[in-house]
Design an enzyme around this catalytic site. Structure first.
Site, mmCIF file in Angstrom:
data_model
loop_
_atom_site.group_PDB
_atom_site.id
_atom_site.type_symbol
_atom_site.label_atom_id
_atom_site.label_comp_id
_atom_site.label_asym_id
_atom_site.label_seq_id
_atom_site.Cartn_x
_atom_site.Cartn_y
_atom_site.Cartn_z
ATOM 1 N N THR A 203 0.815 -1.220 -0.087
ATOM 2 C CA THR A 203 -0.034 0.064 0.152
ATOM 3 C C THR A 203 0.812 1.168 0.063
ATOM 4 O O THR A 203 0.344 2.304 -0.608
ATOM 5 C CB THR A 203 -0.879 0.162 1.169
ATOM 6 O OG1 THR A 203 -0.080 -0.133 2.435
ATOM 7 C CG2 THR A 203 -2.015 -1.071 1.066
ATOM 8 N N HIS B 257 -0.383 -16.464 -4.551
ATOM 9 C CA HIS B 257 -1.608 -16.065 -5.344
ATOM 10 C C HIS B 257 -1.095 -15.777 -6.737
ATOM 11 O O HIS B 257 -1.702 -15.042 -7.656
ATOM 12 C CB HIS B 257 -2.109 -14.730 -4.745
ATOM 13 C CG HIS B 257 -2.945 -15.470 -3.353
ATOM 14 N ND1 HIS B 257 -3.125 -14.457 -2.501
ATOM 15 C CD2 HIS B 257 -3.151 -16.669 -2.900
ATOM 16 C CE1 HIS B 257 -3.802 -15.084 -1.328
ATOM 17 N NE2 HIS B 257 -3.630 -16.461 -1.837
ATOM 18 N N CYS C 179 -1.613 -18.340 -22.575
ATOM 19 C CA CYS C 179 -2.695 -18.726 -23.486
ATOM 20 C C CYS C 179 -3.325 -19.994 -22.745
ATOM 21 O O CYS C 179 -2.685 -20.811 -22.593
ATOM 22 C CB CYS C 179 -2.130 -18.661 -24.721
ATOM 23 S SG CYS C 179 -3.631 -19.421 -25.785
#
Length: 243
Positions: free
Chosen positions: A27, A120, A128
């Site tokens: 952040t 993640h 693709c």
């Protein structure tokens, strides 16, 4: 003794540290988190972010998924902050063994960290779905700039970001490595995460070392277990350390 002084003392006495971090680490680089007052969950969209960032939504409403992804997730110009840089320094001097991160922005690597376990995934990797050709984040951005609302591979199939969406499982190899690093660490520093997202947050259960440190502005479920709790901005805390 202040919290930073106590943390300095802990770091000085060990060379087997693992850092477990989340959105709060980035952040201070201008990347919004999800759960703070001004985070993504509190902004107005036609669908809530957790719905948009699901596998089902990606498949059924790909254009709307990419509208959100391009606006809010594909942040390619952010710079590492003091937290990222200090962690890279700690690794270089042999104290930090790994960064286990829930973030997908690649800022740890950009700051110079080598051992980064991305639970993640990453916005910098895209592929693709048919031929598995790889695309960088910049290549994906270029397709958007060329007018593709949904980016397509040269073979004609839809490109998917290599990020873990809701309803998708975490990469088993990354999980195994993360468990190994955390279980072998003497010191685990948790920073910039609410520890609300599972199964990632459950990795903390594998720590049985000497010192558990939590650095987060808001309370977390692990605060009572922490040997040291610092409720300040992580960039200011880590940036104040001497390596």
């Amino acid at each position: 003794m202040t919290g930073i002084e106590q943390l300095q003392q802990i770091i000085d006495q060990t060379d087997n540290i693992v850092f477990f971090g989340g959105a709060g680490v980035s952040t201070e680089s201008g990347i919004p988190d999800f759960r703070s007052v001004d985070g993504l969950y509190h902004q107005k969209y036609d669908f809530p972010p957790e719905t948009i960032l699901s596998h089902t939504f990606f498949v059924r409403q790909t254009k709307e998924f990419y509208r959100f992804y391009r606006d809010k997730m594909l942040v390619l110009d952010a710079e590492p902050n003091a937290a990222h840089r200090k962690l890279a320094e700690l690794e270089t001097c042999g104290k930090l063994k790994a960064v286990v991160t829930q973030n997908i922005d690649g800022l740890h690597q950009r700051a110079g960290s080598k051992k980064v376990l991305e639970l993640h995934g990453s916005i910098h990797r895209n592929y693709c779905q048919r031929c598995h050709k790889s695309y960088s984040g910049e290549a994906l951005q270029k397709l958007f700039e060329e007018g593709q609302d949904v980016p397509h591979c040269t073979c004609g199939s839809v490109i998917k970001p290599d990020v873990v969406l809701y309803e998708e499982g975490l990469d088993s190899r990354t999980m195994r490595e993360s468990i190994s690093c955390i279980s072998e660490a003497d010191v685990l520093i948790i920073g910039g995460t609410s520890l609300a997202v599972y199964p990632a947050a459950g990795l903390i259960d594998y720590f049985n070392g000497r010192h558990l440190v939590v650095i987060n502005m808001a309370p977390t479920p692990r605060d009572r277990q922490a040997d040291l709790l610092i409720q300040e901005k992580i960039g200011a805390v880590l940036g104040a350390l001497h390596v």
